[in-house]
Design an enzyme around this catalytic site. Structure first.
Site, PDB file in Angstrom:
ATOM      1  N   GLU A 155       0.906  -1.070   0.015  1.00 57.09           N
ATOM      2  CA  GLU A 155      -0.217   0.025   0.121  1.00 57.09           C
ATOM      3  C   GLU A 155       0.862   1.275   0.020  1.00 57.09           C
ATOM      4  O   GLU A 155       2.077   1.241   0.251  1.00 57.09           O
ATOM      5  CB  GLU A 155      -0.976   0.061   1.202  1.00 57.09           C
ATOM      6  CG  GLU A 155      -0.317   0.289   2.635  1.00 57.09           C
ATOM      7  CD  GLU A 155      -1.165   1.055   3.216  1.00 57.09           C
ATOM      8  OE1 GLU A 155      -1.588   1.931   3.299  1.00 57.09           O
ATOM      9  OE2 GLU A 155      -1.434   0.168   4.555  1.00 57.09           O
ATOM     10  N   LYS A 175      -3.362  -1.021  15.703  1.00 57.39           N
ATOM     11  CA  LYS A 175      -2.952  -0.319  16.697  1.00 57.39           C
ATOM     12  C   LYS A 175      -3.921  -0.317  17.830  1.00 57.39           C
ATOM     13  O   LYS A 175      -5.305  -0.386  17.603  1.00 57.39           O
ATOM     14  CB  LYS A 175      -2.578   1.095  16.294  1.00 57.39           C
ATOM     15  CG  LYS A 175      -1.331   1.081  15.377  1.00 57.39           C
ATOM     16  CD  LYS A 175      -0.747   2.439  15.478  1.00 57.39           C
ATOM     17  CE  LYS A 175       0.440   2.626  14.551  1.00 57.39           C
ATOM     18  NZ  LYS A 175       0.182   2.916  13.439  1.00 57.39           N
TER      19      LYS A 175
HETATM   20  N1  PSU Z   1      -2.928   2.081  10.844  1.00 51.37           N
HETATM   21  C1  PSU Z   1      -1.505   1.813  10.832  1.00 51.37           C
HETATM   22  N2  PSU Z   1      -0.965   2.605   9.859  1.00 51.37           N
HETATM   23  C2  PSU Z   1      -1.525   3.212   8.797  1.00 51.37           C
HETATM   24  C3  PSU Z   1      -3.028   2.942   8.638  1.00 51.37           C
HETATM   25  C4  PSU Z   1      -3.552   2.395   9.578  1.00 51.37           C
HETATM   26  O1  PSU Z   1      -1.208   1.450  11.918  1.00 51.37           O
HETATM   27  O2  PSU Z   1      -0.704   3.851   8.089  1.00 51.37           O
HETATM   28  C5  PSU Z   1      -3.589   3.620   7.329  1.00 51.37           C
HETATM   29  C6  PSU Z   1      -3.885   2.290   6.616  1.00 51.37           C
HETATM   30  O3  PSU Z   1      -3.927   2.944   5.217  1.00 51.37           O
HETATM   31  C7  PSU Z   1      -5.313   2.259   6.888  1.00 51.37           C
HETATM   32  C8  PSU Z   1      -5.766   3.616   7.128  1.00 51.37           C
HETATM   33  O4  PSU Z   1      -5.983   1.353   5.757  1.00 51.37           O
HETATM   34  O5  PSU Z   1      -4.843   4.306   7.853  1.00 51.37           O
HETATM   35  C9  PSU Z   1      -6.925   3.515   7.646  1.00 51.37           C
HETATM   36  O6  PSU Z   1      -7.666   4.671   7.795  1.00 51.37           O
HETATM   37  P1  PSU Z   1      -9.011   5.064   8.419  1.00 51.37           P
HETATM   38  O7  PSU Z   1      -8.939   4.732   9.875  1.00 51.37           O
HETATM   39  O8  PSU Z   1      -9.281   6.409   8.266  1.00 51.37           O
HETATM   40  O9  PSU Z   1      -9.923   4.242   7.760  1.00 51.37           O
END
Ligand code: PSU
Ligand code: MN
Length: 315
Positions: free
Chosen positions: A30, A164
């Site tokens: 990604e 996380k």
């Molecule tokens: N969690 C992490 N590192 C990240 C992300 C999430 O520990 O870089 C990024 C990933 O790309 C994930 C996105 O798909 O954040 C999720 O964002 P949201 O919670 O806005 O859906």
């Protein structure tokens, strides 16, 4: 036809096209982690090192992003540099894909966005750092990452170091169960928690061996059970962070986000950036180590899936 129309948005890099033609396994990577998850220049260096690792282990890396109105499957060194250093990069989840492609902007794909593009390109395995999930306080805010709905519907195996603890890990696992997304664990019984090895929650199935993981995933898809599979593997011991420290910093970052009225797609990047700052950059070393480890596990899975037989076979 709809599928052909969708494919007309894809541009494969020469290396990815050659691997596909030769039947070599591909591993999707990604780009939100590059553009929004790590600082420059460590982000670009890590992206290149992860690609090299995948290639050395025998698969072809395909980092995915949106550039100039195209879904790019496989990026050049210059593309990685641009994504990692540009001031304005859109964070592209399912909702945002049409916007970034129609406008021709520069977009980094999230787990959800990358899964969609990987599936279009016929890539079965995708390596990331951590998934999005159900946020703490979601019963009030409704903040549930689109990553989870994508896992429910798009047939890609996602290799990660868990989620996380900025998230409610228990609710995230409940949500995945409701939507029929199996959570596999490699190397331990419990689901991993990104900076730390143990979330305190059991994964659904422990499968340490890539051949067993591949058999499980192939069986799911053979049965017509569309949707993703999560494969969690813990950060290597030497790179893990102390759990109490992370929990305290997470609580602080969450309080700051609330006080500043941060909402929507800005929540996750805000929390990631604050934790990075509050750990004085130490979390970055953990982040890099776990992504590389995930890449090893994911590449072994991609190789095993390439050899995994379809169907129940005959006695
Ligand atoms: N969690 C992490 N590192 C990240 C992300 C999430 O520990 O870089 C990024 C990933 O790309 C994930 C996105 O798909 O954040 C999720 O964002 P949201 O919670 O806005 O859906
Ligand atoms: Mn959200």
């Amino acid at each position: 036809m709809a599928a052909d129309l969708a494919h007309s948005w894809l541009t494969l890099s020469p290396a990815v096209a050659a691997a596909k033609a030769a039947g070599r396994p591909l591993v999707a990577l990604e780009s939100t982690i590059i553009a929004h998850g790590m600082p420059y220049p460590e982000n670009v260096r890590t992206a290149r090192e992860v690609e090299a690792l995948v290639r050395d282990l025998g698969a072809e890396p395909a980092t995915i992003a949106c550039m100039s109105g195209r879904i790019r499957i496989g990026l050049s060194d210059d593309d990685l540099e641009l994504l990692g250093s540009a001031a304005q990069v859109l964070k592209v989840s399912r909702r945002d894909l049409p916007a970034v492609l129609a406008s021709g902007g520069l977009g980094a794909t999230t787990v959800a966005g990358t899964m969609i593009c990987a599936a279009l390109a016929g890539i079965e395995v995708f390596v990331t750092g951590g998934l999005g999930g159900v946020h703490r306080g979601a019963p009030e805010t409704f903040d549930i990452s689109a990553d989870l709905q994508e896992l429910a519907r798009t047939s890609v195996a996602v290799v990660c170091a868990g989620v996380k603890s900025i998230l409610d890990i228990g609710l995230t696992l409940e949500y995945l169960e409701t939507h029929g997304v199996p959570v596999l664990s490699c190397g331990q019984d419990n689901f991993a928690a990104f900076y730390t090895r143990d979330s305190g929650y059991r994964a659904d199935f422990r499968l340490d061996d890539a051949a067993d993981q591949a058999r499980f995933i192939r069986t799911k898809w053979d049965l017509g059970l569309a949707g993703g599979v999560v494969l969690s593997t813990p950060v290597p011991e030497a790179a893990a962070m102390p759990g109490e420290e992370i929990e305290a910093l997470t609580r602080q970052a969450l309080a700051e986000a609330q006080a500043q009225g941060i909402t929507g797609k800005a929540v996750t990047p805000f929390l990631l950036a604050r934790i990075k700052a509050l750990t004085g950059g130490r979390s970055l070393a953990t982040n890099i180590a776990l992504v590389k480890h995930n890449a090893e596990v994911g590449t072994r899975l991609a190789l095993a899936l390439a050899g995994a037989a379809h169907g129940a076979g005959k006695e």
